[in-house]
Write a protein that holds these residues in place. Structure first.
Motif, mmCIF file in Angstrom:
data_model
loop_
_atom_site.group_PDB
_atom_site.id
_atom_site.type_symbol
_atom_site.label_atom_id
_atom_site.label_comp_id
_atom_site.label_asym_id
_atom_site.label_seq_id
_atom_site.Cartn_x
_atom_site.Cartn_y
_atom_site.Cartn_z
ATOM 1 N N ARG A 143 -16.657 -26.480 40.263
ATOM 2 C CA ARG A 143 -16.008 -27.667 40.529
ATOM 3 C C ARG A 143 -14.687 -28.072 39.371
ATOM 4 N NH1 ARG A 143 -20.378 -28.327 36.919
ATOM 5 N NH2 ARG A 143 -20.416 -30.182 35.506
ATOM 6 N N PHE A 144 -14.622 -27.346 38.385
ATOM 7 C CA PHE A 144 -13.481 -27.560 37.681
ATOM 8 C C PHE A 144 -12.416 -26.470 38.103
ATOM 9 C CE2 PHE A 144 -17.074 -28.152 34.485
ATOM 10 C CZ PHE A 144 -17.040 -29.498 34.620
ATOM 11 N N ILE A 145 -12.544 -25.238 38.449
ATOM 12 C CA ILE A 145 -11.890 -24.258 38.673
ATOM 13 C C ILE A 145 -11.054 -24.618 39.905
ATOM 14 C CG2 ILE A 145 -11.642 -21.879 39.413
ATOM 15 C CD1 ILE A 145 -14.145 -21.555 37.791
ATOM 16 N N LYS A 146 -11.546 -25.056 40.868
ATOM 17 C CA LYS A 146 -11.076 -25.602 42.336
ATOM 18 C C LYS A 146 -9.535 -26.367 41.987
ATOM 19 C CE LYS A 146 -12.582 -30.057 42.489
ATOM 20 N NZ LYS A 146 -11.884 -31.204 42.098
ATOM 21 N N ASP A 147 -9.581 -27.157 40.814
ATOM 22 C CA ASP A 147 -8.250 -27.731 40.702
ATOM 23 C C ASP A 147 -7.044 -26.795 40.264
ATOM 24 O OD1 ASP A 147 -9.431 -30.110 40.962
ATOM 25 O OD2 ASP A 147 -10.188 -30.614 38.974
ATOM 26 N N TYR A 148 -7.294 -25.689 39.987
ATOM 27 C CA TYR A 148 -6.560 -24.630 39.809
ATOM 28 C C TYR A 148 -6.133 -23.652 40.468
ATOM 29 C CZ TYR A 148 -6.945 -26.651 34.912
ATOM 30 O OH TYR A 148 -6.970 -27.462 33.833
ATOM 31 N N CYS A 149 -7.092 -23.186 41.352
ATOM 32 C CA CYS A 149 -6.823 -22.026 42.550
ATOM 33 C C CYS A 149 -8.109 -22.166 43.442
ATOM 34 C CB CYS A 149 -6.658 -20.918 41.700
ATOM 35 S SG CYS A 149 -8.133 -20.450 40.730
ATOM 36 N N PRO A 150 -7.667 -21.539 44.706
ATOM 37 C CA PRO A 150 -9.090 -21.432 45.421
ATOM 38 C C PRO A 150 -10.358 -20.691 44.521
ATOM 39 C CG PRO A 150 -7.122 -20.921 46.724
ATOM 40 C CD PRO A 150 -6.525 -20.878 45.054
ATOM 41 N N VAL A 151 -11.521 -21.191 45.076
ATOM 42 C CA VAL A 151 -12.537 -20.643 44.279
ATOM 43 C C VAL A 151 -14.002 -20.521 45.139
ATOM 44 C CG1 VAL A 151 -13.149 -22.852 43.405
ATOM 45 C CG2 VAL A 151 -14.242 -21.102 42.498
ATOM 46 N N VAL A 152 -14.378 -19.270 45.157
ATOM 47 C CA VAL A 152 -15.851 -19.137 45.856
ATOM 48 C C VAL A 152 -16.779 -18.365 44.895
ATOM 49 C CG1 VAL A 152 -14.749 -18.685 47.985
ATOM 50 C CG2 VAL A 152 -15.244 -16.845 46.568
ATOM 51 N N GLU A 153 -18.051 -18.795 45.005
ATOM 52 C CA GLU A 153 -19.068 -18.029 44.480
ATOM 53 C C GLU A 153 -20.202 -17.010 45.016
ATOM 54 O OE1 GLU A 153 -21.234 -21.469 41.950
ATOM 55 O OE2 GLU A 153 -19.876 -22.493 43.336
ATOM 56 N N PHE A 154 -20.427 -15.882 44.464
ATOM 57 C CA PHE A 154 -21.086 -14.720 44.760
ATOM 58 C C PHE A 154 -21.662 -14.019 43.588
ATOM 59 C CE2 PHE A 154 -22.351 -10.823 46.562
ATOM 60 C CZ PHE A 154 -23.093 -11.139 47.589
ATOM 61 N N GLY A 155 -23.064 -13.828 43.560
ATOM 62 C CA GLY A 155 -23.781 -13.257 42.704
ATOM 63 C C GLY A 155 -25.138 -12.615 43.069
ATOM 64 N N LEU A 156 -25.849 -12.596 41.901
ATOM 65 C CA LEU A 156 -27.148 -11.922 42.399
ATOM 66 C C LEU A 156 -27.829 -12.885 43.106
ATOM 67 C CD1 LEU A 156 -27.589 -10.213 38.814
ATOM 68 C CD2 LEU A 156 -27.311 -9.027 41.033
ATOM 69 N N VAL A 157 -29.546 -12.447 43.161
ATOM 70 C CA VAL A 157 -30.339 -13.322 43.862
ATOM 71 C C VAL A 157 -30.985 -14.240 43.119
ATOM 72 C CG1 VAL A 157 -32.784 -13.320 45.089
ATOM 73 C CG2 VAL A 157 -31.013 -11.552 45.640
ATOM 74 N N LYS B 120 -20.927 -18.994 48.438
ATOM 75 C CA LYS B 120 -20.708 -20.525 48.187
ATOM 76 C C LYS B 120 -19.286 -20.795 48.426
ATOM 77 C CE LYS B 120 -25.204 -21.712 47.426
ATOM 78 N NZ LYS B 120 -25.474 -22.434 46.075
ATOM 79 N N ILE B 121 -18.829 -21.488 49.159
ATOM 80 C CA ILE B 121 -17.330 -21.762 49.400
ATOM 81 C C ILE B 121 -17.208 -23.343 49.143
ATOM 82 C CG2 ILE B 121 -17.071 -20.189 51.045
ATOM 83 C CD1 ILE B 121 -17.283 -22.503 53.224
ATOM 84 N N GLY B 122 -18.073 -23.853 48.370
ATOM 85 C CA GLY B 122 -17.810 -25.517 48.086
ATOM 86 C C GLY B 122 -19.200 -25.998 47.729
ATOM 87 N N ARG B 123 -19.052 -27.230 47.095
ATOM 88 C CA ARG B 123 -20.232 -27.913 46.607
ATOM 89 C C ARG B 123 -20.083 -29.467 46.817
ATOM 90 N NH1 ARG B 123 -24.278 -24.697 43.797
ATOM 91 N NH2 ARG B 123 -23.434 -22.676 43.224
ATOM 92 N N ARG B 124 -21.242 -30.009 47.097
ATOM 93 C CA ARG B 124 -21.293 -31.324 47.394
ATOM 94 C C ARG B 124 -20.906 -32.128 45.816
ATOM 95 N NH1 ARG B 124 -27.184 -33.252 49.409
ATOM 96 N NH2 ARG B 124 -27.778 -31.761 47.693
ATOM 97 N N GLY B 125 -20.586 -33.317 45.928
ATOM 98 C CA GLY B 125 -20.118 -34.007 44.665
ATOM 99 C C GLY B 125 -21.207 -34.696 44.046
ATOM 100 N N SER B 126 -21.453 -35.061 42.874
ATOM 101 C CA SER B 126 -22.522 -35.668 41.884
ATOM 102 C C SER B 126 -22.025 -36.912 41.233
ATOM 103 C CB SER B 126 -23.132 -34.463 41.123
ATOM 104 O OG SER B 126 -24.043 -35.110 40.292
ATOM 105 N N LEU B 127 -22.711 -37.986 41.508
ATOM 106 C CA LEU B 127 -22.497 -39.072 40.858
ATOM 107 C C LEU B 127 -23.677 -39.881 40.525
ATOM 108 C CD1 LEU B 127 -20.125 -41.411 40.405
ATOM 109 C CD2 LEU B 127 -21.059 -42.308 42.404
ATOM 110 N N SER B 128 -23.901 -40.033 39.036
ATOM 111 C CA SER B 128 -25.054 -41.136 38.492
ATOM 112 C C SER B 128 -24.638 -42.243 37.918
ATOM 113 C CB SER B 128 -25.440 -39.992 37.199
ATOM 114 O OG SER B 128 -25.975 -38.825 37.775
ATOM 115 N N GLY B 129 -25.700 -43.018 37.981
ATOM 116 C CA GLY B 129 -25.359 -44.283 37.625
ATOM 117 C C GLY B 129 -26.812 -45.207 36.667
#
Length: 397
Positions: A347-361, A181-190
């Motif tokens: 989504r919080f970490i990207k404000d401090y440094c580049p971030v990617v995600e990788f883990g288990l199934v 995962k190299i990014g995420r869509r934003g999320s907005l609720s109302g």
């Protein structure tokens, strides 16, 4: 060195019942794994009125750059009905090559593997030429108020700076190596509250049914689509998640109705432009008399939820390249670089440094009988080992 074994690490973590927001002993167990490796471990308690206190952990090995962060969470979701489990959810039992337990894949397994990878790297070559830190929260499965966002600020206020981050969330849909995962869509609720006039269902001319207006506004939010997607992201998608009148009577027209919605949006939109488009749709629909012939425009209020998540995309070849290379070397697969799925603490970490995600199934996360293949724990540990060595080799060049 016991922490070189990801299976033992994971069993130790699963046996800590850290159902969010309880620490449950999980951070203590993690600290016991990291301290013998030379990590300086700190615990931080975060508080905010109206929310549970949450304990978090920050550990660092090394004092110089480059600085690689591994981020994750030890809190887990509730087990549901425990009798539905074929193995006790906090026993960490192994059967038929599978390790069972709440948090096995989401995401104590990723933490266990990264600890094992670090232990092996240190045993083989000594500590990396730079720094490695663990930023671990107990609030990812909860409100996400007293976890990563506050732990990051706490550490940054102490002078911590990071060059890159890997989040160990379960990212692979079918098998290890499928997806980074190299990014995420934003999320907005109302929430939209439509006002009417309460009355008897048999005398509608004396009342004004707000449900008609709510249906019209909800339809306008969901149709037409907001976009067709972009180069790196799925289409934006809005779902109306609840419509509630608070009215239990079948012969009473309610006075008001509230509809709540959530939209996952791509990089075509900013928070401001999306809010403007949603209000435009609502105002246009409110003036349409189709469902309310002879009536005044629909009277509504729109309230936005706090803490929207912003869309983001990581463009950092040193980070994605090192991880992709490690995955290919261990699994022989070329991972897809994806932005699918929901939000995460990235989504919080990207404000401090580049971030990617990788883990288990992630197929069994949050389910009864959450489980991970024991073989996958060894494979993920090997990937993390190769990634750590590759990233520091390139970052320090």
């Amino acid at each position: 060195m016991p922490s070189t074994d990801p299976v033992a690490n994971l069993q130790n973590l699963i046996r800590c019942p850290s159902v969010t927001p309880a620490e449950g002993g999980a951070l203590t167990a993690l600290a016991a794994m990291l301290s013998p490796l030379g990590f300086q471990v700190q615990r931080m308690m975060a508080r905010e009125d109206g929310t549970p206190d949450v304990e978090n952990l920050y550990a660092r090995l090394g004092t110089e750059g480059p600085h690689l962060m591994f981020a994750g969470h030890t809190d887990v979701v509730p087990v549901g009905t425990e009798s539905d489990w074929s193995h006790p959810p906090f026993a960490a039992e192994i059967a038929d090559g599978m390790l069972f337990g709440r948090g096995a894949v989401d995401m104590k397994g990723g933490i266990a593997c990264f600890v094992a990878a670090m232990a092996r790297v240190i045993a083989r070559n000594g500590a990396p030429k730079g720094s490695v830190s663990f930023l671990i929260t107990g609030d990812e499965e909860g409100p996400s108020i007293n976890g990563t966002i506050k732990l990051l600020k706490w550490a940054a206020d102490k002078g911590e700076r990071w060059d890159a981050c890997l989040v160990g969330e379960p990212t692979n849909p079918e098998s290890l190596g499928d997806m980074i995962k190299i990014g995420r869509r934003g999320s907005l609720s109302g929430a939209i509250t439509v006002h009417g006039v309460q009355g008897h269902a048999a005398y509608p001319h004396l009342a004004d049914n707000p449900v008609r207006g709510a249906i019209k506004l909800a339809e306008a939010l969901m149709n037409p689509p907001f976009d067709a997607g972009t180069e790196n992201f799925q289409p934006s998608n809005l779902e109306v998640t609840t419509i509630d009148t608070g009215n239990a009577a079948t012969n009473v027209i309610p006075a008001r109705v509230t509809a709540k919605f959530n939209i996952r949006f791509n990089d075509r939109w900013s928070e401001d432009s999306l809010k403007a488009e949603i209000r435009r749709r609502l105002e246009a629909a409110a003036a349409d008399p189709l469902l309310r012939p002879g009536r005044q425009p629909i009277r509504f209020e729109l309230v936005w939820a706090d803490r929207p998540s912003q869309v983001f995309l990581t463009r950092n070849e040193a980070l994605t390249g090192a991880l992709s290379t490690a995955i290919e070397a261990i699994t022989g697969k070329t991972p897809q670089l994806s932005t699918t799925g929901g939000t995460s603490d990235a989504r919080f970490i990207k404000d401090y440094c580049p971030v990617v995600e990788f883990g288990l199934v992630g197929q069994t996360m949050h389910m009864v009988d959450e489980r991970v293949a024991v073989a996958d724990l060894e494979t993920l540990t090997a990937i993390y080992e190769r990634f750590i060595e590759g990233w520091f080799a390139n970052a320090g060049a």
